[in-house]
Design a protein around this motif. Structure first.
Motif, PDB file in Angstrom:
ATOM      1  N   HIS A   1     -37.332 143.010  58.926  1.00  0.00           N
ATOM      2  CA  HIS A   1     -37.357 144.307  59.597  1.00  0.00           C
ATOM      3  C   HIS A   1     -37.250 144.123  61.116  1.00  0.00           C
ATOM      4  CE1 HIS A   1     -38.278 148.550  60.109  1.00  0.00           C
ATOM      5  NE2 HIS A   1     -39.190 148.209  61.011  1.00  0.00           N
ATOM      6  N   GLY A   2     -37.967 143.145  61.647  1.00  0.00           N
ATOM      7  CA  GLY A   2     -37.903 142.864  63.079  1.00  0.00           C
ATOM      8  C   GLY A   2     -36.508 142.448  63.517  1.00  0.00           C
ATOM      9  N   TRP A   3     -35.822 141.670  62.674  1.00  0.00           N
ATOM     10  CA  TRP A   3     -34.457 141.259  62.968  1.00  0.00           C
ATOM     11  C   TRP A   3     -33.551 142.494  63.017  1.00  0.00           C
ATOM     12  CZ3 TRP A   3     -29.463 141.391  61.373  1.00  0.00           C
ATOM     13  CH2 TRP A   3     -28.600 140.406  61.843  1.00  0.00           C
ATOM     14  N   MET A   4     -33.704 143.382  62.044  1.00  0.00           N
ATOM     15  CA  MET A   4     -32.890 144.595  61.993  1.00  0.00           C
ATOM     16  C   MET A   4     -33.212 145.514  63.181  1.00  0.00           C
ATOM     17  SD  MET A   4     -30.862 144.445  59.367  1.00  0.00           S
ATOM     18  CE  MET A   4     -30.698 143.592  57.793  1.00  0.00           C
ATOM     19  N   GLU A   5     -34.463 145.567  63.567  1.00  0.00           N
ATOM     20  CA  GLU A   5     -34.858 146.384  64.719  1.00  0.00           C
ATOM     21  C   GLU A   5     -34.170 145.886  65.990  1.00  0.00           C
ATOM     22  OE1 GLU A   5     -38.927 148.167  66.662  1.00  0.00           O
ATOM     23  OE2 GLU A   5     -39.027 146.180  65.747  1.00  0.00           O
ATOM     24  N   GLN A   6     -34.162 144.588  66.196  1.00  0.00           N
ATOM     25  CA  GLN A   6     -33.495 144.028  67.376  1.00  0.00           C
ATOM     26  C   GLN A   6     -32.001 144.348  67.341  1.00  0.00           C
ATOM     27  OE1 GLN A   6     -34.999 142.408  70.107  1.00  0.00           O
ATOM     28  NE2 GLN A   6     -32.981 142.964  70.886  1.00  0.00           N
ATOM     29  N   LEU A   7     -31.382 144.234  66.169  1.00  0.00           N
ATOM     30  CA  LEU A   7     -29.970 144.575  66.023  1.00  0.00           C
ATOM     31  C   LEU A   7     -29.729 146.039  66.381  1.00  0.00           C
ATOM     32  CD1 LEU A   7     -27.120 143.662  65.084  1.00  0.00           C
ATOM     33  CD2 LEU A   7     -27.773 144.469  62.787  1.00  0.00           C
ATOM     34  N   TYR A   8     -30.598 146.900  65.896  1.00  0.00           N
ATOM     35  CA  TYR A   8     -30.484 148.338  66.177  1.00  0.00           C
ATOM     36  C   TYR A   8     -30.469 148.602  67.684  1.00  0.00           C
ATOM     37  CZ  TYR A   8     -32.024 153.219  66.548  1.00  0.00           C
ATOM     38  OH  TYR A   8     -32.145 154.547  66.893  1.00  0.00           O
ATOM     39  N   PHE A   9     -31.423 148.023  68.397  1.00  0.00           N
ATOM     40  CA  PHE A   9     -31.483 148.261  69.840  1.00  0.00           C
ATOM     41  C   PHE A   9     -30.349 147.542  70.579  1.00  0.00           C
ATOM     42  CE2 PHE A   9     -35.901 149.478  68.744  1.00  0.00           C
ATOM     43  CZ  PHE A   9     -35.812 150.795  69.194  1.00  0.00           C
ATOM     44  N   ASP A  10     -29.930 146.373  70.098  1.00  0.00           N
ATOM     45  CA  ASP A  10     -28.785 145.689  70.701  1.00  0.00           C
ATOM     46  C   ASP A  10     -27.514 146.524  70.588  1.00  0.00           C
ATOM     47  OD1 ASP A  10     -30.381 143.495  71.327  1.00  0.00           O
ATOM     48  OD2 ASP A  10     -29.563 142.211  69.739  1.00  0.00           O
ATOM     49  N   LYS A  11     -27.406 147.299  69.518  1.00  0.00           N
ATOM     50  CA  LYS A  11     -26.219 148.136  69.301  1.00  0.00           C
ATOM     51  C   LYS A  11     -26.343 149.507  69.965  1.00  0.00           C
ATOM     52  CE  LYS A  11     -24.481 146.066  65.054  1.00  0.00           C
ATOM     53  NZ  LYS A  11     -23.618 146.416  63.932  1.00  0.00           N
ATOM     54  N   GLY A  12     -27.414 149.728  70.712  1.00  0.00           N
ATOM     55  CA  GLY A  12     -27.555 150.979  71.460  1.00  0.00           C
ATOM     56  C   GLY A  12     -28.411 152.025  70.799  1.00  0.00           C
ATOM     57  N   GLY A  13     -29.183 151.656  69.782  1.00  0.00           N
ATOM     58  CA  GLY A  13     -30.073 152.613  69.131  1.00  0.00           C
ATOM     59  C   GLY A  13     -31.042 153.234  70.123  1.00  0.00           C
ATOM     60  N   SER A  14     -31.344 154.509  69.928  1.00  0.00           N
ATOM     61  CA  SER A  14     -32.141 155.230  70.917  1.00  0.00           C
ATOM     62  C   SER A  14     -33.420 155.845  70.378  1.00  0.00           C
ATOM     63  CB  SER A  14     -31.284 156.323  71.558  1.00  0.00           C
ATOM     64  OG  SER A  14     -30.851 157.238  70.555  1.00  0.00           O
TER      65      SER A  14
END
Length: 121
Positions: A38-51
């Motif tokens: 989940h932490g890995w996916m969270e970092q990916l989300y924010f790296d891709k511009g998640g807000s």
């Protein structure tokens, strides 16, 4: 209560890799209380511009490159230590299941589908 994690697939395509709302998703894979993934996916989300203020009930698409990186991080024990309220703990026994997910996801992406991660806690 706890961390429920889903890989979903759809034939829909979106303008962004984050914060989209699919109408016809189906479940590809499920995890329960695997916070390091989940932490890995969270970092990916924010790296891709998640807000979103909180990485909960939001979508992040997984590309071939993302899956390659995820596979390398799984094999190299590179998923980040992650904790949260009712998240449980990753203990390393998830590796085989995680790699099975990557293989399924790659096949779907190769066939033109959108694969994405979503969670609820």
């Amino acid at each position: 209560m706890g961390l429920d994690m889903y890989a979903m697939v759809t034939d829909e395509h979106f303008d962004s890799d984050v914060d989209f709302k699919p109408e016809r998703p189906t479940e590809l894979h499920y995890w329960r209380k695997h916070p390091n993934l989940h932490g890995w996916m969270e970092q990916l989300y924010f790296d891709k511009g998640g807000s979103a203020d909180s990485f909960n009930c939001v979508c992040v698409a997984l590309t071939e490159a993302d899956l390659d990186r995820l596979e390398a991080d799984i094999k190299g024990a590179g998923l980040p230590e992650t904790c949260g309220f009712f998240f449980g703990a990753s203990d390393g026994t998830e590796t085989e299941d995680d790699l099975a997910f990557v293989a399924k996801a790659r096949e779907r992406v190769k066939n033109g589908y959108t694969v994405f991660y979503d969670s609820w806690w």
